[in-house]
Design a protein around this motif. Structure first.
Motif, PDB file in Angstrom:
ATOM      1  N   PHE A   1       0.809  -1.216   0.000  1.00  0.00           N
ATOM      2  CA  PHE A   1       0.000   0.000   0.000  1.00  0.00           C
ATOM      3  C   PHE A   1       0.840   1.263   0.000  1.00  0.00           C
ATOM      4  CE2 PHE A   1       0.467   0.087   4.695  1.00  0.00           C
ATOM      5  CZ  PHE A   1       0.673  -1.265   4.962  1.00  0.00           C
TER       6      PHE A   1
ATOM      7  N   ARG B   1      -0.083   3.943  -2.667  1.00  0.00           N
ATOM      8  CA  ARG B   1      -1.276   4.688  -2.276  1.00  0.00           C
ATOM      9  C   ARG B   1      -0.905   5.799  -1.291  1.00  0.00           C
ATOM     10  NH1 ARG B   1      -3.603   2.061   1.701  1.00  0.00           N
ATOM     11  NH2 ARG B   1      -3.544   3.870   3.035  1.00  0.00           N
TER      12      ARG B   1
ATOM     13  N   GLY C   1      -0.382  -6.993   8.929  1.00  0.00           N
ATOM     14  CA  GLY C   1      -0.684  -8.294   9.510  1.00  0.00           C
ATOM     15  C   GLY C   1      -0.682  -8.198  11.036  1.00  0.00           C
TER      16      GLY C   1
ATOM     17  N   PRO D   1       1.030  -1.331  12.053  1.00  0.00           N
ATOM     18  CA  PRO D   1       1.134  -1.546  10.613  1.00  0.00           C
ATOM     19  C   PRO D   1       1.260  -0.200   9.901  1.00  0.00           C
ATOM     20  CG  PRO D   1      -1.137  -1.830  11.353  1.00  0.00           C
ATOM     21  CD  PRO D   1      -0.290  -1.675  12.592  1.00  0.00           C
TER      22      PRO D   1
ATOM     23  N   ARG E   1       1.810  -8.308  17.629  1.00  0.00           N
ATOM     24  CA  ARG E   1       0.717  -7.909  18.520  1.00  0.00           C
ATOM     25  C   ARG E   1       0.639  -8.831  19.750  1.00  0.00           C
ATOM     26  NH1 ARG E   1      -4.188 -10.064  14.590  1.00  0.00           N
ATOM     27  NH2 ARG E   1      -3.571 -12.254  14.690  1.00  0.00           N
TER      28      ARG E   1
ATOM     29  N   ARG F   1      -6.873 -18.594  -3.484  1.00  0.00           N
ATOM     30  CA  ARG F   1      -8.118 -18.013  -3.991  1.00  0.00           C
ATOM     31  C   ARG F   1      -7.833 -16.738  -4.782  1.00  0.00           C
ATOM     32  NH1 ARG F   1     -12.128 -16.099   0.583  1.00  0.00           N
ATOM     33  NH2 ARG F   1     -10.641 -14.400   0.587  1.00  0.00           N
TER      34      ARG F   1
ATOM     35  N   ASP G   1     -11.030  -9.496   2.344  1.00  0.00           N
ATOM     36  CA  ASP G   1     -10.838 -10.754   3.077  1.00  0.00           C
ATOM     37  C   ASP G   1      -9.524 -11.394   2.648  1.00  0.00           C
ATOM     38  OD1 ASP G   1     -11.505 -12.858   4.830  1.00  0.00           O
ATOM     39  OD2 ASP G   1     -12.295 -14.043   3.164  1.00  0.00           O
ATOM     40  N   ASP G   2      -8.537 -10.537   2.394  1.00  0.00           N
ATOM     41  CA  ASP G   2      -7.239 -11.061   1.991  1.00  0.00           C
ATOM     42  C   ASP G   2      -6.343 -11.216   3.229  1.00  0.00           C
ATOM     43  OD1 ASP G   2      -5.282 -11.942   0.136  1.00  0.00           O
ATOM     44  OD2 ASP G   2      -6.241 -10.690  -1.374  1.00  0.00           O
ATOM     45  N   VAL G   3      -5.085 -11.559   2.996  1.00  0.00           N
ATOM     46  CA  VAL G   3      -4.234 -12.021   4.090  1.00  0.00           C
ATOM     47  C   VAL G   3      -4.210 -11.092   5.315  1.00  0.00           C
ATOM     48  CG1 VAL G   3      -1.878 -12.686   4.716  1.00  0.00           C
ATOM     49  CG2 VAL G   3      -2.851 -13.407   2.527  1.00  0.00           C
ATOM     50  N   SER G   4      -3.840  -9.816   5.121  1.00  0.00           N
ATOM     51  CA  SER G   4      -3.671  -8.944   6.285  1.00  0.00           C
ATOM     52  C   SER G   4      -4.994  -8.669   6.987  1.00  0.00           C
ATOM     53  CB  SER G   4      -2.992  -7.637   5.881  1.00  0.00           C
ATOM     54  OG  SER G   4      -1.623  -7.889   5.678  1.00  0.00           O
TER      55      SER G   4
ATOM     56  N   PHE H   1      -7.564 -10.684   6.942  1.00  0.00           N
ATOM     57  CA  PHE H   1      -7.956 -11.941   7.587  1.00  0.00           C
ATOM     58  C   PHE H   1      -7.262 -12.088   8.940  1.00  0.00           C
ATOM     59  CE2 PHE H   1      -6.717 -16.335   8.502  1.00  0.00           C
ATOM     60  CZ  PHE H   1      -7.970 -16.837   8.810  1.00  0.00           C
ATOM     61  N   ILE H   2      -5.965 -11.791   8.955  1.00  0.00           N
ATOM     62  CA  ILE H   2      -5.200 -11.902  10.196  1.00  0.00           C
ATOM     63  C   ILE H   2      -5.796 -10.987  11.270  1.00  0.00           C
ATOM     64  CG2 ILE H   2      -2.921 -11.378  11.224  1.00  0.00           C
ATOM     65  CD1 ILE H   2      -1.685 -12.360   8.555  1.00  0.00           C
ATOM     66  N   ASN H   3      -6.440  -9.920  10.815  1.00  0.00           N
ATOM     67  CA  ASN H   3      -7.034  -8.972  11.757  1.00  0.00           C
ATOM     68  C   ASN H   3      -8.544  -9.118  11.909  1.00  0.00           C
ATOM     69  OD1 ASN H   3      -4.837  -7.044  12.824  1.00  0.00           O
ATOM     70  ND2 ASN H   3      -4.337  -7.278  10.659  1.00  0.00           N
TER      71      ASN H   3
ATOM     72  N   ARG I   1     -12.953 -12.190   8.771  1.00  0.00           N
ATOM     73  CA  ARG I   1     -14.022 -13.180   8.663  1.00  0.00           C
ATOM     74  C   ARG I   1     -15.222 -12.757   9.518  1.00  0.00           C
ATOM     75  NH1 ARG I   1     -12.173 -19.298   8.517  1.00  0.00           N
ATOM     76  NH2 ARG I   1     -11.289 -18.658  10.484  1.00  0.00           N
TER      77      ARG I   1
ATOM     78  N   ARG J   1      -5.398  -1.382   1.856  1.00  0.00           N
ATOM     79  CA  ARG J   1      -5.465  -0.552   3.071  1.00  0.00           C
ATOM     80  C   ARG J   1      -5.063  -1.391   4.277  1.00  0.00           C
ATOM     81  NH1 ARG J   1      -8.584   1.143  -1.384  1.00  0.00           N
ATOM     82  NH2 ARG J   1      -9.135   3.336  -1.173  1.00  0.00           N
ATOM     83  N   CYS J   2      -4.001  -2.178   4.115  1.00  0.00           N
ATOM     84  CA  CYS J   2      -3.636  -3.168   5.126  1.00  0.00           C
ATOM     85  C   CYS J   2      -3.304  -2.540   6.475  1.00  0.00           C
ATOM     86  CB  CYS J   2      -2.457  -3.989   4.632  1.00  0.00           C
ATOM     87  SG  CYS J   2      -2.627  -4.487   2.919  1.00  0.00           S
ATOM     88  N   GLU J   3      -2.906  -1.246   6.468  1.00  0.00           N
ATOM     89  CA  GLU J   3      -2.608  -0.609   7.758  1.00  0.00           C
ATOM     90  C   GLU J   3      -3.895  -0.266   8.489  1.00  0.00           C
ATOM     91  OE1 GLU J   3      -3.016   1.003   5.006  1.00  0.00           O
ATOM     92  OE2 GLU J   3      -2.619   3.166   5.137  1.00  0.00           O
TER      93      GLU J   3
END
Lengths: 411, 230, 165
Positions: free
Chosen positions: A89, A92, A244, A249, A272, A334, C81-84, C86-88, C91, C124-126
């Protein structure tokens, strides 16, 4: 090493106001470039050792030189702002925080290579970046930094902005050209390369947002200064998107000798809840999982190569021990099945079968035959796919299995 | 100027593709999407070969020779890719009318059932005009029909690929039946189809056991009705 | 189809027509922002205006995830619903949307107001977990935020620009 070159104005200036950019040294580099001959500008960029920041790491100056040599006109400068690599990101943040810097980089690239038209292809989901860039182009054109006879010189450069429409593959440079040309965004077989046959079949420089943002400070401070930052093999400032399971982050700027551990523990505030790293995905979905014992590698090309990875787009996604890795692998599988353009067979069919197999594994059915099939899919997509998407679509799955202790000898 | 293909020294000229160079010395490289009358698209990847020093395999149909290049058309890396691609194709396409592909599969030891537990796309057979039928269960998405319909032959542009990834398919504007498209029923798409997905009505009826007289009779009626309607 | 504002659509087409095929993608995007989705008659108008073959226009529309060849809700809820994310906890965000809207990802509410989608990484993973409603941004959010956000969007009706959370 911590640097503050690319992010120096982010959060400091009002991204909607050209005057603010100019008051913070904006367009000084363009002025300086226009006083030199174009080939001197190309030389400076070549001498700096700047390589592309989108993931492929091609030397920027070499690319520019190839386009500068072409006699066919018109030539184009395209800014690849279709940032869609999962976990990435940084572009952006640059576009939202310092949009004029991207334009200045483009104008310098155009002057250096003899291009008259520029295109920015912004990811469709980046509405704010698009709005800011549009306004930035209008203001910069009004003020004579873009458009005809820039700053009183005989150099003219007009910039158009396109929005993507939800296709990861359009970040691949030739797919991006197809998309601007009004076609399905499917990659072209290379060669020919963009430097000779790019947008509309014309010689084209295509650079990532961050690459272009490196250009103004490089021109202002010189190649020698640029080379003094970070490791010899990959000098200059670099942005890392860290996300993550970390406390803070965000996008961090450092030179490429920074280690994975430093990025996670010092820059991003550690894992975390005081937890532990289970795996780190370096370079996005197209990247490679690195295990907790390898966190002290530097983020340089040679450093990461030691653990089978590469910096890619600079994405660092941290998976802590609380997370089920199968769920993570499932999402990556996916992603590729969803984003495969469908043109070449290995990727169109391979990403679908990979998803089905990983789905079954994630549900607990671990069969030897599936590991073998995944390996063949990975090798076939890597070796035979038409573009980088397919070539990397099995990386994270195979390396993820390895970190989970399920690697196969012949990977 | 020369290249080395599978250990053989092959004299070449600069504009030649690897595929052409190999043909010169009687080395046959498997291929599917490439067609002499159409622009090569390099998408089936069956013709990939190993070029020493290259990061990935390269498609022989479009890759131009370079002096002293060393090329392998039967290395383990090549055969693994070719085998897997054929296994993948067989898992979602009916290859019964593509004997060349079946022969390639045998040659590289492909197990055509290997991915058969995966999702298979199925389509109704489109029989919407008196001239040809479309059975996309046999379609490998080589794209030849789209090319023949468009810039490479007919300039009719009735066909496109719709969708993306695994769910891509040959299609018309919003799935319209052929008679409601710009199709002029030239038959070029049928002629270039390598797998029997597109078939002239006569051929299909013959396969179904109709006598030539019965076919002639039926086609005459269909066409009469067709022109009347139009 | 009387409910298509043809005057507005034609104005967009006229603006992009000089660019021909290179105007196709932005033209489709702009027209869709007026009409909500790209129906056959709208697409036909664009094809004729820009002189692009009909089939090609359809091929392009169906290639891009943000272009729709079928009706969608006035508000498209895109939950990353991608990796980062999902980790947060993405779901739980998806589940909160499902239960509030009463539809599964890919479906539209019967009143035609909302379409729910799970989306590949939104970059916008942050701000994970993150979601967008049309162009409004929300993140990081908790499952408890979801009903309030969607209720506010529903009330706003027109979905004008607003500040995100």
């Amino acid at each position: 090493m911590n640097t503050s070159v690319l992010l120096q104005r982010v959060g400091q200036v009002d991204p909607t106001r050209l005057e603010d950019y100019v008051a913070h040294g904006g367009f000084d580099a363009l002025r300086r470039a226009l006083l030199r001959r174009p080939e001197k500008v190309v030389e400076e960029v070549k001498a700096s050792g700047l390589v592309g920041r989108g993931g492929a790491a091609f030397p920027t100056g070499v690319k520019w030189e190839a386009v500068a040599r072409e006699s066919r006109t018109p030539k184009y400068v395209v800014c690849n702002a279709d940032e869609s690599e999962p976990g990435t990101f940084k572009d952006r943040v640059l576009m939202e925080g310092d949009p004029f810097a991207v334009l200045e980089g483009m104008a310098i690239a155009a002057y250096a290579t003899g291009a008259s038209e520029g295109y920015i292809y912004v990811r469709g989901e980046y509405a704010r970046a698009y709005t800011l860039l549009r306004s930035a182009v209008d203001q910069a054109t009004q003020a004579g930094f873009l458009g005809d006879a820039i700053l009183g010189s005989d150099f003219s450069f007009h910039v158009h902005i396109y929005r993507g429409a939800g296709a990861y593959v359009c970040g691949e440079e030739t797919a991006l050209f197809e998309s601007i040309e009004g076609k399905r965004g499917q990659p072209r077989q290379k060669p020919p390369f963009p430097t000779t046959h790019g947008l509309f079949g014309q010689p084209t420089v295509i650079n990532n947002v961050e690459t272009l943002a490196n250009v103004p400070p490089l021109i202002l401070n010189g190649a020698e200064w640029f080379r003094s930052l970070g490791p010899e093999e990959a000098p200059g400032p670099k942005l890392f998107s860290v996300s993550g399971a970390v406390n803070k982050p965000g996008v961090y700027e450092a030179t490429m000798d920074v280690t994975l551990r430093e990025l996670i523990e010092e820059y991003a505030g550690g894992v975390r809840d005081g937890g532990k790293v289970q795996a780190v995905l370096v370079g996005g979905a197209a990247g490679t999982f690195v295990g907790p014992k390898d966190l002290d590698v530097p983020m340089s090309f040679s450093g990461l190569r030691r653990v089978g990875a590469s910096p890619g787009s600079g994405a660092v996604m941290v998976v802590d021990e609380r997370v089920n890795m199968w769920d993570v692998l499932l999402r990556i599988a996916r992603f590729f099945a969803h984003e495969s353009c469908g043109k070449c067979y290995p990727c169109r069919l391979g990403t679908q079968r990979q998803l089905e197999i990983v789905t079954r594994m994630a549900s607990g059915a671990l069969r030897y035959k599936d590991f073998l099939r995944l390996q063949d899919l990975h090798a076939t997509m890597r070796d035979a796919s038409l573009c980088g998407l397919g070539q990397t679509a099995g990386n994270a799955i195979i390396s993820g299995l390895k970190v989970m202790g399920m690697g196969m000898s012949d990977d | 100027m020369h290249v080395i293909i599978d250990g053989q020294r092959v004299p070449v000229s600069p504009e030649m593709t690897i595929l052409e160079a190999a043909e010169q010395v009687g080395i046959h490289i498997p291929r599917l999407c490439v067609h002499e009358s159409l622009t090569p698209q390099a998408l089936c990847r069956l013709c990939v070969v190993e070029w020493e020093g290259a990061r990935t395999l390269v498609p022989a149909c479009v890759a131009r020779v370079q002096d002293r290049a060393v090329i392998h058309t039967q290395s383990e890396r090549v055969r693994r890719a070719r085998r897997t691609i054929l296994e993948l194709l067989a898992s979602t396409v009916d290859l019964s009318e593509a004997p060349e592909l079946l022969a390639y599969a045998e040659e590289v030891g492909a197990d055509l059932e290997r991915f058969s537990d995966g999702e298979r796309l199925t389509f109704p057979v489109y029989d919407d005009n008196p001239f040809y039928v479309r059975d996309y269960n046999k379609c490998v998405l080589c794209g030849r029909c789209v090319q023949a319909c468009g810039d490479d032959m007919q300039f009719t542009y009735a066909l496109t690929i719709s969708g993306r990834g695994f769910h891509s398919r040959v299609d018309t504007f919003y799935h319209l039946p052929m008679p409601q498209t710009t199709c002029v029923f030239c038959g070029n798409c049928v002629a270039v189809c390598p797998t029997g997905a597109l078939k002239a009505k006569e051929e299909l009826l013959l396969e179904e056991g109709l006598s030539p007289e019965a076919i002639w009779q039926r086609k005459r009626e269909e066409k009469r009705a067709w022109y009347k309607e139009r | 189809m009387s409910d298509i504002p043809w005057e507005q659509v034609d104005a967009v087409i006229a603006r992009w027509a000089p660019r021909g095929r290179a105007g196709l993608l932005p033209c489709l995007e702009e027209v869709q922002s007026i009409t909500g989705w790209l129906s056959p008659e709208v697409s036909r108008r664009i094809a004729e205006g820009l002189k692009v073959p009909l089939a090609d226009v359809f091929g392009v529309i169906t290639f891009y995830g943000l272009l729709y060849d079928r009706p969608v809700g006035r508000f498209v809820v895109r939950v990353c619903d991608d990796v980062s994310c999902f980790i947060n906890g993405s779901r739980e965000i998806v589940d909160a949307c499902r239960s509030y809207l009463g539809v599964e990802p890919g479906e539209t509410t019967p009143d035609g107001l909302f379409t729910l989608e799970t989306h590949p990484c939104l970059g916008r993973c942050e701000r994970a977990p993150f979601m967008m409603v049309n162009e409004l941004e929300f993140g990081p959010i908790t499952p408890q935020d979801v009903p309030r956000i969607l209720e506010e969007v529903r009330k706003s009706g027109a979905g004008q620009e607003e500040e995100g959370v």
